[in-house]
Each structure stands twice: as structure tokens, then as C-alpha cells.
Design a protein around this motif. Structure first.
Motif, PDB file in Angstrom:
ATOM      1  N   TRP A  94      24.335  24.760 -13.274  1.00 30.98           N
ATOM      2  CA  TRP A  94      25.626  24.984 -12.607  1.00 30.98           C
ATOM      3  C   TRP A  94      25.702  24.246 -11.280  1.00 30.98           C
ATOM      4  N   SER A  95      24.615  24.300 -10.516  1.00 28.08           N
ATOM      5  CA  SER A  95      24.630  23.649  -9.197  1.00 28.08           C
ATOM      6  C   SER A  95      24.510  22.129  -9.343  1.00 28.08           C
ATOM      7  N   GLY A  96      23.883  21.699 -10.429  1.00 22.48           N
ATOM      8  CA  GLY A  96      23.586  20.286 -10.586  1.00 22.48           C
ATOM      9  C   GLY A  96      22.389  19.856  -9.763  1.00 22.48           C
ATOM     10  N   SER A  97      21.795  20.812  -9.028  1.00 20.04           N
ATOM     11  CA  SER A  97      20.719  20.471  -8.108  1.00 20.04           C
ATOM     12  C   SER A  97      19.964  21.737  -7.739  1.00 20.04           C
ATOM     13  N   VAL A  98      19.977  22.103  -6.472  1.00 17.38           N
ATOM     14  CA  VAL A  98      19.343  23.343  -6.033  1.00 17.38           C
ATOM     15  C   VAL A  98      20.422  24.388  -5.801  1.00 17.38           C
ATOM     16  N   PHE A  99      20.265  25.552  -6.438  1.00 18.18           N
ATOM     17  CA  PHE A  99      21.207  26.649  -6.240  1.00 18.18           C
ATOM     18  C   PHE A  99      20.740  27.488  -5.061  1.00 18.18           C
ATOM     19  N   VAL A 102      41.236  30.320  -6.870  1.00 21.90           N
ATOM     20  CA  VAL A 102      39.876  30.497  -7.377  1.00 21.90           C
ATOM     21  C   VAL A 102      39.897  30.552  -8.896  1.00 21.90           C
ATOM     22  N   ALA A 103      39.027  29.800  -9.538  1.00 25.25           N
ATOM     23  CA  ALA A 103      38.827  29.879 -10.983  1.00 25.25           C
ATOM     24  C   ALA A 103      37.453  30.471 -11.241  1.00 25.25           C
ATOM     25  N   VAL A 104      37.351  31.242 -12.328  1.00 21.13           N
ATOM     26  CA  VAL A 104      36.103  31.947 -12.599  1.00 21.13           C
ATOM     27  C   VAL A 104      35.630  31.626 -14.003  1.00 21.13           C
ATOM     28  N   HIS A 105      34.346  31.333 -14.124  1.00 19.32           N
ATOM     29  CA  HIS A 105      33.735  31.121 -15.432  1.00 19.32           C
ATOM     30  C   HIS A 105      32.703  32.217 -15.667  1.00 19.32           C
ATOM     31  N   CYS A 127      17.550  29.957  -6.260  1.00 18.37           N
ATOM     32  CA  CYS A 127      17.137  30.245  -7.636  1.00 18.37           C
ATOM     33  C   CYS A 127      17.043  28.943  -8.419  1.00 18.37           C
ATOM     34  N   HIS A 128      15.923  28.772  -9.125  1.00 16.72           N
ATOM     35  CA  HIS A 128      15.705  27.558  -9.921  1.00 16.72           C
ATOM     36  C   HIS A 128      15.851  27.815 -11.417  1.00 16.72           C
ATOM     37  N   CYS A 129      16.457  28.944 -11.820  1.00 18.49           N
ATOM     38  CA  CYS A 129      16.557  29.213 -13.258  1.00 18.49           C
ATOM     39  C   CYS A 129      17.435  28.159 -13.927  1.00 18.49           C
ATOM     40  N   GLY A 130      17.331  28.070 -15.245  1.00 22.26           N
ATOM     41  CA  GLY A 130      18.044  27.031 -15.973  1.00 22.26           C
ATOM     42  C   GLY A 130      19.545  27.059 -15.760  1.00 22.26           C
ATOM     43  N   ALA A 152      39.825  25.918  -7.961  1.00 23.48           N
ATOM     44  CA  ALA A 152      40.554  25.354  -9.101  1.00 23.48           C
ATOM     45  C   ALA A 152      41.111  23.972  -8.791  1.00 23.48           C
ATOM     46  N   THR A 153      41.174  23.606  -7.526  1.00 26.39           N
ATOM     47  CA  THR A 153      41.703  22.290  -7.151  1.00 26.39           C
ATOM     48  C   THR A 153      40.598  21.236  -7.065  1.00 26.39           C
ATOM     49  N   CYS A 154      39.539  21.520  -6.297  1.00 29.30           N
ATOM     50  CA  CYS A 154      38.522  20.479  -6.052  1.00 29.30           C
ATOM     51  C   CYS A 154      37.206  20.736  -6.772  1.00 29.30           C
ATOM     52  N   GLY A 155      37.009  21.924  -7.332  1.00 27.42           N
ATOM     53  CA  GLY A 155      35.794  22.189  -8.092  1.00 27.42           C
ATOM     54  C   GLY A 155      34.608  22.659  -7.273  1.00 27.42           C
ATOM     55  N   SER A 156      34.752  22.773  -5.951  1.00 27.92           N
ATOM     56  CA  SER A 156      33.626  23.262  -5.138  1.00 27.92           C
ATOM     57  C   SER A 156      33.169  24.624  -5.648  1.00 27.92           C
ATOM     58  N   HIS A 157      31.855  24.800  -5.742  1.00 31.80           N
ATOM     59  CA  HIS A 157      31.326  26.087  -6.159  1.00 31.80           C
ATOM     60  C   HIS A 157      31.456  27.087  -5.020  1.00 31.80           C
ATOM     61  N   LEU A 158      31.851  28.310  -5.350  1.00 26.49           N
ATOM     62  CA  LEU A 158      32.161  29.314  -4.325  1.00 26.49           C
ATOM     63  C   LEU A 158      31.171  30.473  -4.335  1.00 26.49           C
ATOM     64  N   TRP A 159      30.955  31.045  -5.510  1.00 26.18           N
ATOM     65  CA  TRP A 159      30.006  32.162  -5.598  1.00 26.18           C
ATOM     66  C   TRP A 159      29.608  32.423  -7.042  1.00 26.18           C
ATOM     67  N   MET A 160      28.533  33.211  -7.133  1.00 26.91           N
ATOM     68  CA  MET A 160      28.105  33.823  -8.386  1.00 26.91           C
ATOM     69  C   MET A 160      28.143  35.324  -8.136  1.00 26.91           C
TER      70      MET A 160
END
Ligand SMILES: [Zn+2]
Ligand SMILES: [Zn+2]
Length: 146
Positions: free
Chosen positions: A37-42, A58-61, A29-32, A73-81
Motif C-alpha cells: 500500500w505504501s509502495g515503500s515504508v509504511f 476522502v476515499a476508503v479502501h 510496519c513492514h508487513c506485505g 480522492a483527488t491526489c491519492g495521498s495516503h491518509l490513514w489505516m
């Protein structure tokens, strides 16, 4: 593959995720919001909650009125939407899972909003923002989704 289980982890290893009988293909997905969120390609792959097992910090926004985005919550890696409604599928980050490296791209949405550097080759199904919103009217009501 029946009863296939794939394992994934975040960069620091604190979060582990397993998925049973994964879909075996990837969507982009290339939406804004996804771009930012991805900083690149999601990129993601869908998985029903009953097939997903998660351990770790896990931290959730909550990124909109429709969905949330999770990270370690430790390293910031994106996990899911994930959509906020009960029972919604996880859209998991393929990069966490070694097994996804051979999976094909089968869907690309918001193509007309993709940065020039990220126009992806291939004959997979593509949709513009307008085409996607026509099929998914709820997406048109997401604040900031442009
Ligand atoms: Zn981590
Ligand atoms: Zn998006």
C-alpha cells in the motif's frame, strides 16, 4: 504537550486533518499489505477518533476483513489505516503533518519481512511477524497479510 493541535494536509491540499494532543511518536510496519500500500515504508501514528478532525474528499479502501485504508480522492495521498471496529484509532500518515518531523520511531513490526534497504537503525522496540501475531492473534487471520 497538553492542548497541542497539529495540522496536516494531503499533497493537493483538498484534505485537511487536525489532531489534538498527538501521541508524539511513530511506528513502522513492514508487513506485505503495508509494504504494497505504501509502495515503500509504511509509517504511522495512532490517534483516538475524538482527537481527529477531517475535512475534504476522502476515499476508503477496505484492505482486509479487519481494516480500511484511506486516501485523498483527488491526489491519492495516503491518509490513514484504521481497524473496522467502532471507535478504533486512526493510524495516520506522519508525512501529512509538518509537526511530526522530529518525532522518534518507537515501534517497528514485521522486521523480518523488511526489504534490505529499509532496515531502520536505532534501539526502538522491534517485533518479527511471529512475535507480533502472538501478541495480536487477530492479525494472523488477515487474508493476504504475508
Ligand atoms: Zn489531495
Ligand atoms: Zn502492516
Amino acid at each position: 504537550m497538553p492542548n497541542d493541535v497539529i495540522e496536516g494536509r494531503c499533497l493537493c491540499g483538498a484534505v485537511h486533518i487536525t489532531v489534538t494532543d498527538p501521541a508524539g511518536w511513530i511506528g513502522v510496519c513492514h508487513c506485505g499489505m503495508c509494504r504494497r500500500w505504501s509502495g515503500s515504508v509504511f509509517a504511522c501514528f495512532g490517534a483516538a477518533p475524538a482527537t481527529v478532525d477531517i475535512t475534504g474528499p476522502v476515499a476508503v479502501h477496505q484492505s482486509s476483513n479487519l481494516s480500511e485504508r484511506a486516501f485523498c480522492a483527488t491526489c491519492g495521498s495516503h491518509l490513514w489505516m484504521r481497524d473496522l471496529q467502532d471507535g478504533a484509532d486512526y493510524d495516520l500518515m506522519p508525512g501529512l503533518f509538518e509537526a511530526t518531523k522530529d518525532w522518534p520511531l518507537r515501534s517497528e513490526i514485521y522486521c523480518d519481512e523488511a526489504p534490505a534497504a529499509f532496515s531502520l537503525a536505532g534501539d526502538h522496540p522491534k517485533a518479527t511477524a511471529e512475535q507480533y501475531r502472538r501478541k495480536h492473534p487477530q492479525a494472523a487471520r488477515v487474508a493476504g497479510d504475508a
